[in-house]
Design a protein around this motif. Structure first.
Motif, mmCIF file in Angstrom:
data_model
loop_
_atom_site.group_PDB
_atom_site.id
_atom_site.type_symbol
_atom_site.label_atom_id
_atom_site.label_comp_id
_atom_site.label_asym_id
_atom_site.label_seq_id
_atom_site.Cartn_x
_atom_site.Cartn_y
_atom_site.Cartn_z
ATOM 1 N N GLU A 174 -6.049 22.495 16.552
ATOM 2 C CA GLU A 174 -5.500 23.632 15.847
ATOM 3 C C GLU A 174 -3.973 23.636 15.918
ATOM 4 O OE1 GLU A 174 -9.512 24.494 17.621
ATOM 5 O OE2 GLU A 174 -7.632 23.609 18.323
ATOM 6 N N TYR A 175 -3.360 24.147 14.866
ATOM 7 C CA TYR A 175 -1.902 24.277 14.685
ATOM 8 C C TYR A 175 -1.235 22.990 14.210
ATOM 9 C CZ TYR A 175 -2.865 28.397 17.566
ATOM 10 O OH TYR A 175 -3.410 29.528 18.101
ATOM 11 N N GLN A 176 -2.020 21.938 13.928
ATOM 12 C CA GLN A 176 -1.402 20.773 13.290
ATOM 13 C C GLN A 176 -0.878 21.185 11.913
ATOM 14 O OE1 GLN A 176 -3.991 17.325 13.090
ATOM 15 N NE2 GLN A 176 -2.999 16.457 14.885
ATOM 16 N N ASN A 177 0.188 20.542 11.500
ATOM 17 C CA ASN A 177 0.752 20.790 10.173
ATOM 18 C C ASN A 177 -0.069 20.008 9.148
ATOM 19 O OD1 ASN A 177 2.227 21.056 7.836
ATOM 20 N ND2 ASN A 177 4.184 20.473 8.721
ATOM 21 N N LEU A 178 -0.982 20.700 8.468
ATOM 22 C CA LEU A 178 -1.897 20.042 7.537
ATOM 23 C C LEU A 178 -1.170 19.474 6.327
ATOM 24 C CD1 LEU A 178 -4.863 22.605 7.599
ATOM 25 C CD2 LEU A 178 -4.680 20.451 8.854
ATOM 26 N N GLY A 179 0.024 19.954 6.058
ATOM 27 C CA GLY A 179 0.759 19.501 4.891
ATOM 28 C C GLY A 179 1.676 18.320 5.137
ATOM 29 N N ASP A 180 1.622 17.750 6.345
ATOM 30 C CA ASP A 180 2.472 16.603 6.666
ATOM 31 C C ASP A 180 1.707 15.322 6.369
ATOM 32 O OD1 ASP A 180 4.029 14.586 7.855
ATOM 33 O OD2 ASP A 180 4.822 15.982 9.337
ATOM 34 N N ARG A 181 2.136 14.582 5.375
ATOM 35 C CA ARG A 181 1.420 13.374 4.948
ATOM 36 C C ARG A 181 1.760 12.146 5.784
ATOM 37 N NH1 ARG A 181 3.579 11.974 -1.003
ATOM 38 N NH2 ARG A 181 3.325 14.224 -1.263
ATOM 39 N N TYR A 182 2.709 12.265 6.713
ATOM 40 C CA TYR A 182 3.202 11.097 7.432
ATOM 41 C C TYR A 182 2.669 10.983 8.859
ATOM 42 C CZ TYR A 182 6.546 11.560 3.603
ATOM 43 O OH TYR A 182 7.114 11.705 2.362
ATOM 44 N N ARG A 183 2.061 12.006 9.390
ATOM 45 C CA ARG A 183 1.655 11.989 10.793
ATOM 46 C C ARG A 183 0.424 12.870 10.986
ATOM 47 N NH1 ARG A 183 6.335 15.805 13.628
ATOM 48 N NH2 ARG A 183 6.547 17.271 11.907
ATOM 49 N N ASN A 184 -0.260 12.669 12.115
ATOM 50 C CA ASN A 184 -1.450 13.442 12.466
ATOM 51 C C ASN A 184 -2.592 13.155 11.489
ATOM 52 O OD1 ASN A 184 0.051 14.673 14.536
ATOM 53 N ND2 ASN A 184 0.714 16.317 13.186
ATOM 54 N N VAL A 185 -3.212 11.991 11.678
ATOM 55 C CA VAL A 185 -4.195 11.502 10.718
ATOM 56 C C VAL A 185 -5.386 12.443 10.560
ATOM 57 C CG1 VAL A 185 -5.363 10.061 12.452
ATOM 58 C CG2 VAL A 185 -5.540 9.483 10.026
ATOM 59 N N VAL A 186 -5.800 13.128 11.620
ATOM 60 C CA VAL A 186 -6.942 14.042 11.493
ATOM 61 C C VAL A 186 -6.596 15.176 10.536
ATOM 62 C CG1 VAL A 186 -8.455 15.647 12.712
ATOM 63 C CG2 VAL A 186 -7.838 13.472 13.781
ATOM 64 N N GLY A 187 -5.402 15.749 10.690
ATOM 65 C CA GLY A 187 -4.966 16.801 9.781
ATOM 66 C C GLY A 187 -4.829 16.308 8.354
ATOM 67 N N ILE A 188 -4.338 15.084 8.192
ATOM 68 C CA ILE A 188 -4.207 14.495 6.853
ATOM 69 C C ILE A 188 -5.580 14.385 6.200
ATOM 70 C CG2 ILE A 188 -3.664 12.369 5.603
ATOM 71 C CD1 ILE A 188 -1.360 11.942 7.604
ATOM 72 N N PHE A 189 -6.570 13.854 6.951
ATOM 73 C CA PHE A 189 -7.914 13.697 6.400
ATOM 74 C C PHE A 189 -8.517 15.056 6.016
ATOM 75 C CE2 PHE A 189 -8.935 9.431 8.720
ATOM 76 C CZ PHE A 189 -8.210 8.746 7.756
ATOM 77 N N MET A 190 -8.382 16.047 6.882
ATOM 78 C CA MET A 190 -8.954 17.359 6.580
ATOM 79 C C MET A 190 -8.296 17.967 5.354
ATOM 80 S SD MET A 190 -9.680 19.169 10.274
ATOM 81 C CE MET A 190 -10.913 18.467 11.391
ATOM 82 N N ASN A 191 -6.997 17.819 5.241
ATOM 83 C CA ASN A 191 -6.282 18.368 4.090
ATOM 84 C C ASN A 191 -6.701 17.664 2.807
ATOM 85 O OD1 ASN A 191 -4.322 20.358 3.284
ATOM 86 N ND2 ASN A 191 -2.902 18.687 2.850
ATOM 87 N N GLN A 192 -6.870 16.344 2.862
ATOM 88 C CA GLN A 192 -7.313 15.610 1.678
ATOM 89 C C GLN A 192 -8.704 16.052 1.240
ATOM 90 O OE1 GLN A 192 -6.714 11.601 3.193
ATOM 91 N NE2 GLN A 192 -4.784 11.370 2.088
ATOM 92 N N LEU A 193 -9.588 16.285 2.205
ATOM 93 C CA LEU A 193 -10.930 16.761 1.876
ATOM 94 C C LEU A 193 -10.886 18.115 1.196
ATOM 95 C CD1 LEU A 193 -13.004 15.745 5.027
ATOM 96 C CD2 LEU A 193 -13.512 15.100 2.679
ATOM 97 N N MET A 194 -10.088 19.036 1.748
ATOM 98 C CA MET A 194 -10.017 20.383 1.171
ATOM 99 C C MET A 194 -9.377 20.385 -0.214
ATOM 100 S SD MET A 194 -9.311 22.939 4.429
ATOM 101 C CE MET A 194 -7.826 22.124 5.016
ATOM 102 N N GLN A 195 -8.599 19.348 -0.517
ATOM 103 C CA GLN A 195 -7.989 19.216 -1.839
ATOM 104 C C GLN A 195 -8.878 18.454 -2.816
ATOM 105 O OE1 GLN A 195 -4.339 17.265 -0.576
ATOM 106 N NE2 GLN A 195 -3.157 19.152 -0.821
#
Length: 331
Positions: A174-195
């Motif tokens: 929790e609190y990862q920046n979901l909108g950061d495309r360059y770091r935190n791969v788990v947040g990137i994957f979750m954000n891509q799924l929700m989009q």
């Protein structure tokens, strides 16, 4: 009244460390410029100051105004892969800013300076990485982190500044920046799924990492100052079980309960296999909590869905474009 200063406390790991400190009865000041964090991440009982560690005059004022007993330095731009292409920005934020903070800590006799370094300091050394290995960072981010580690050592030798260094790796929660495309791969994957987008994987996805749930490590980072045997030491901290990036992508899809495909991109210049040995830290803290990937993802999913998808913003000040992955330029 003594305070603990948490830099980057509106960001990901810093927000969790600030909460752990407050829960143990500490008074907390959060300093964050909100470049990668969010004000709503800051716990209500903390004093929040918006500002950057690059502003040495602000730091001087802060240390003069408050009795700062401990410093927890988590402010950094932690995009390891992108650091090749933003060298000036990387070294300004991750090295010069850290030195500004060390200067004030020395001048104001801070009892202990806690620094979150990174597994990136090891580079491509064979896993599991151990603290007795000689670091060989392969990117500017790792170089900057190692330089701060070295400065803390000489600051202790010259001025007596006590410190503890942690090298966490692949932390999510929790609190990862979901909108950061360059770091935190788990947040990137979750954000891509929700989009409704496919999950982007560099190379064939066979790279291995041990993914660490933030709730397992934040309390240890917060409480280390109460263990004098930690002072002057470097500790790996994180999960023990490694997964391929492809396995992670499928685990995120399962946890989110959404259908998606994987989009394989050209491989980028990165360490292929990276995980670390944690026997040293276990000697002090014992077998600390190790949340399974499935349980950690389950906990993060509820928060991510409540937060909602975020627009993946582009870094606007790329300094070198040669060999920059094309996906990082997409709108």
């Amino acid at each position: 009244m003594p305070y603990s200063l948490v830099t980057g406390g509106a960001g990901f790991i810093g927000a969790h460390v600030a909460r752990s400190l407050l829960s143990s009865g500490k008074q907390v000041i959060v300093l964050d410029d909100l470049s990668g964090g969010f004000k709503e991440n800051v716990p209500e009982k903390a004093i929040f100051i918006e500002g950057t560690i690059l502003d040495h005059e602000l730091l001087q004022k802060l240390f003069n105004e408050y009795e700062i007993e401990y410093v927890y330095h988590l402010a950094a731009y932690a995009a390891e892969g992108l650091s090749h292409f933003i060298k000036r920005f990387n070294y300004s934020n991750n090295l010069t800013g850290s030195v500004n903070l060390i200067n004030e800590s020395v001048k104001h006799k801070v009892k202990c300076f806690v620094f979150t370094s990174s597994i990136a300091t090891y580079g491509a050394l064979p896993p599991p990485m151990r603290e007795d290995m000689t670091p060989e960072p392969e990117d500017p981010y790792g170089i900057a982190k190692l330089a701060v580690e070295m400065d803390l050592k000489v600051s202790h030798e010259m001025f007596g500044l006590d410190y503890v260094i942690f090298r966490p790796h692949n932390v999510y929660g929790e609190y990862q920046n979901l909108g950061d495309r360059y770091r935190n791969v788990v947040g990137i994957f979750m954000n891509q799924l929700m989009q409704g987008n496919p999950l982007t994987v560099f190379g064939d996805g066979s790279q291995t990492r041990a993914f660490t749930y933030v709730g397992d490590i934040a309390p240890i980072i917060a409480n280390c100052v109460d263990h004098k045997e930690c002072y002057g030491e470097v500790f790996n901290i994180g999960a023990d079980k490694e997964y391929t990036v492809k396995e992670l992508a499928n685990a995120v899809i399962d946890a989110m309960g959404m259908k998606s495909e994987l989009r394989f991109l050209d491989a980028r210049n990165e360490v292929v296999h990276a995980h670390s040995d944690h026997s040293k830290i276990k000697k002090i803290f014992g077998e600390y909590s190790k949340t399974s990937l499935e349980e950690g993802l389950k906990g993060m999913v509820g928060w991510a869905k409540a937060t909602g998808a975020k627009k993946s913003s582009k870094f606007e000040n790329i300094e070198i474009t040669e060999k920059l992955p094309p996906v990082w330029l997409e709108d």
